[in-house]
Design a protein around this motif. Structure first.
Motif, mmCIF file in Angstrom:
data_model
loop_
_atom_site.group_PDB
_atom_site.id
_atom_site.type_symbol
_atom_site.label_atom_id
_atom_site.label_comp_id
_atom_site.label_asym_id
_atom_site.label_seq_id
_atom_site.Cartn_x
_atom_site.Cartn_y
_atom_site.Cartn_z
ATOM 1 N N GLY A 3 0.943 -1.244 0.182
ATOM 2 C CA GLY A 3 0.034 -0.042 -0.040
ATOM 3 C C GLY A 3 0.688 1.176 -0.040
ATOM 4 N N ARG A 4 0.137 2.326 0.232
ATOM 5 C CA ARG A 4 0.967 3.579 0.168
ATOM 6 C C ARG A 4 0.212 4.406 1.392
ATOM 7 N N ILE A 5 1.049 5.489 1.980
ATOM 8 C CA ILE A 5 0.601 6.224 2.856
ATOM 9 C C ILE A 5 0.855 7.470 2.549
ATOM 10 N N TRP A 6 0.034 8.524 3.118
ATOM 11 C CA TRP A 6 -0.025 10.085 2.862
ATOM 12 C C TRP A 6 -0.727 10.749 3.759
ATOM 13 N N VAL A 7 -0.437 12.161 3.612
ATOM 14 C CA VAL A 7 -1.047 12.861 4.813
ATOM 15 C C VAL A 7 -1.475 14.228 4.235
ATOM 16 N N GLU A 8 -2.666 14.796 4.393
ATOM 17 C CA GLU A 8 -3.239 15.984 4.124
ATOM 18 C C GLU A 8 -3.437 16.879 5.496
#
Lengths: 382, 174
Positions: A361-366
């Protein structure tokens, strides 16, 4: 030739002698004079014309070879108006080979090590071996660069590890020791309420230390390749509820509502331990950076390409762009205390990233400063 | 393949050769290719004259070059790799042995040779360069790759007594 006179033969012999001696200009001059002097005596004009063309081609060939020998490839091969001189064709072939060889060396200089030379016998063998050797050297250099990158990464990990040991682990221990010293030395002078408060502070400090040690241990095992993926299918809502029990106490202390927004029938195939660690770390962070009375929401939906998309959002202090760019990076210092001074190392996010990526998977932030943050991550369902 | 007069060549018109020729395969004798090309030239010259015929072959070669580039070559490559790709494919298809002698990418000017050329290698001396089709073919490939127009001139040919075809490739003036 036999039909020509003795004078003609003698002059032609002189011309050939000049040519053999390399005195081309003298040969040309003598030939010009011969035509003037013996014009009427020459009975075979075709022979003379051929001889003239021979001298001319010999002259041009000599000039061509001289220029080539001096390294000038902009020279033209001798002209061959009748187009039947095999030697002239060979001059052209030599010229073509040298031009192509020059082009090949330019290509090699630009890094194209696929070039191979196919003329000049031993030269070709040596040249091609040289290119092969360059190719091997280049491969070795590329491997060294890769190894150097790997070493730098390992070094950054080592630095991070020691930084955590030196600062993040030491400071809570200092506070912990301070409380125990106070209690040991002045126990009789404290009231029961004060001792109760101190015991609570000790508990919080011990919990933080424990959480940090757990993360440190897991991270260390990942770095050593000791954690494999063990996927299984399970219903998500009960598992998320169970995972979040461990953050209830810290949420209650700050009067933060923790909302779970996961469909009842949503199931997932994932590594339970990795998922639990990821959700727990993100929820802990969300609570840490949300002030009293705020809200944290943990949600999951079936996203694109049959992936489960998770989000952990908070109504907290958010992050500025500079901090956002540093997250998830080993060599960046991202730790900052929570809204009530809770300790933070940035290690939890590195763990999350490793665990999510290990599952494909991938992880990101806003986030915006003062507007809260939402961390997203996906777990593909193959 | 359509039979009406508005025919426009498509790569698919070449058909599935492997399917259609399971025993004979994709290859044929070079003489057959030349037989078609030179008998066609004979007929066209008689009907149109040599100049128009030359233009006919250049135009047909251009179209072939464009389609060859679109369907066989990798236009996403940088020039050097594209050149290598082109040389490999010309060899694979038995068209000839491509070699670069000069390449000036700023001026988009190139000097290249094609050895053992499909069209003319082995032809007797006639004083005439035969490879009009090749000129168009190279111009078509270069046009498709760069989206620019090129003038390609054959300066050496078996027909003019040389043993390798040599082409000067320059940007078209207009």
């Amino acid at each position: 030739m036999n039909s020509e006179g003795k004078d003609t033969f003698s002059i032609l012999n002189q011309i050939l002698t000049f040519l053999v001696e390399g005195k081309i200009n003298l040969a040309l001059e003598k030939f010009g004079k011969m035509e003037e002097e013996l014009g009427s005596q020459i009975s075979n004009p075709e022979f003379i014309a051929n001889f003239r063309e021979f001298i001319q081609q010999y002259h041009e060939g000599a000039v061509f070879l001289r220029e080539i020998a001096n390294g000038n490839l902009d020279v033209s091969p001798p002209a061959d108006p009748k187009r039947h001189n095999y030697s002239i064709t060979q001059f052209k072939q030599l010229h073509s080979n040298l031009l192509h060889l020059t082009w090949q060396t330019q290509q090699i200089a630009k890094g194209d090590l696929k070039q191979k030379v196919s003329f000049l016998g031993e030269f070709s063998i040596g040249f091609n071996k040289m290119i092969e050797s360059l190719r091997e050297k280049k491969l070795m250099e590329e491997q060294i660069v890769l190894q150097l990158d790997e070493l730098q990464k390992l070094n950054a990990e080592k630095d991070k590890f020691f930084s955590i040991i030196a600062h993040d682990l030491r400071n809570p221990f200092v506070a912990f020791l301070g409380f125990t010293e106070l209690m040991a030395e002045n126990f009789d002078s404290y009231t029961l309420t004060e001792i109760h408060e101190m015991a609570n502070d000790l508990k919080t400090s011990a919990q933080n230390l424990h959480a940090l040690l757990e993360n440190l241990l897991e991270w260390s095992r990942i770095q050593r390749g000791m954690i494999g993926i063990n996927t299984e299918s399970f219903l998500l809502l009960p598992k998320i509820t169970e995972i979040l029990l461990s953050v209830n106490e810290s949420a209650e202390k700050k009067n933060i509502s923790v909302i779970i927004d996961v469909p009842k029938d949503l199931s997932i195939k994932a590594d339970i331990n990795m998922l639990a660690s990821t959700v727990r770390n993100l929820a802990t962070n969300a609570i840490k950076f949300t002030p009293q009375g705020g809200m944290v929401t943990v949600a999951a939906v079936l996203g694109e390409n049959q992936s489960i998309q998770f989000s952990v959002s908070d109504s907290g202090i958010g992050m500025n762009k500079a901090l956002l760019q540093k997250l998830f990076r080993m060599n960046e210092h991202t730790s900052r205390p929570g809204t009530e001074g809770e300790p933070s190392t940035g290690l939890g996010l590195l763990l999350c990233k490793d665990f999510v990526e290990k599952q494909g998977g991938r992880i990101w932030v806003e986030s915006e400063e003062g507007q809260g943050s939402t961390f997203f991550f996906t777990i593909p369902q193959k | 393949m359509t039979t009406n007069s508005k025919y426009n060549f498509k790569w698919e018109d070449l058909g599935d050769i492997r399917l259609g020729r399971p025993n004979l395969g994709t290859n044929t004798h070079v003489a057959v290719y030349r037989l078609m090309q030179y008998t066609m030239r004979d007929v066209l010259e008689k009907q149109l004259g040599p100049d128009k015929t030359n233009l006919f072959f250049i135009d047909a070669g251009f179209k072939a070059g464009v389609e060859f580039c679109k369907n066989i070559l990798d236009c996403t490559l940088g020039f050097d790799d594209f050149g290598a790709n082109l040389a490999d494919k010309l060899l694979e298809f038995g068209i000839g042995v491509l070699r670069f002698e000069k390449a000036d990418l700023e001026k988009m000017s190139f000097l290249l040779t094609v050895g053992e050329d499909l069209d003319c290698s082995g032809l007797p001396y006639s004083g005439v360069a035969f490879c009009d089709y090749d000129e168009g073919f190279i111009a078509g490939i270069m046009h498709q790759y760069t989206n620019l127009n090129f003038e390609v001139k054959e300066i050496d040919c078996w027909g003019t007594g040389d043993r390798t075809c040599r082409f000067a490739v320059e940007l078209a003036k207009s």
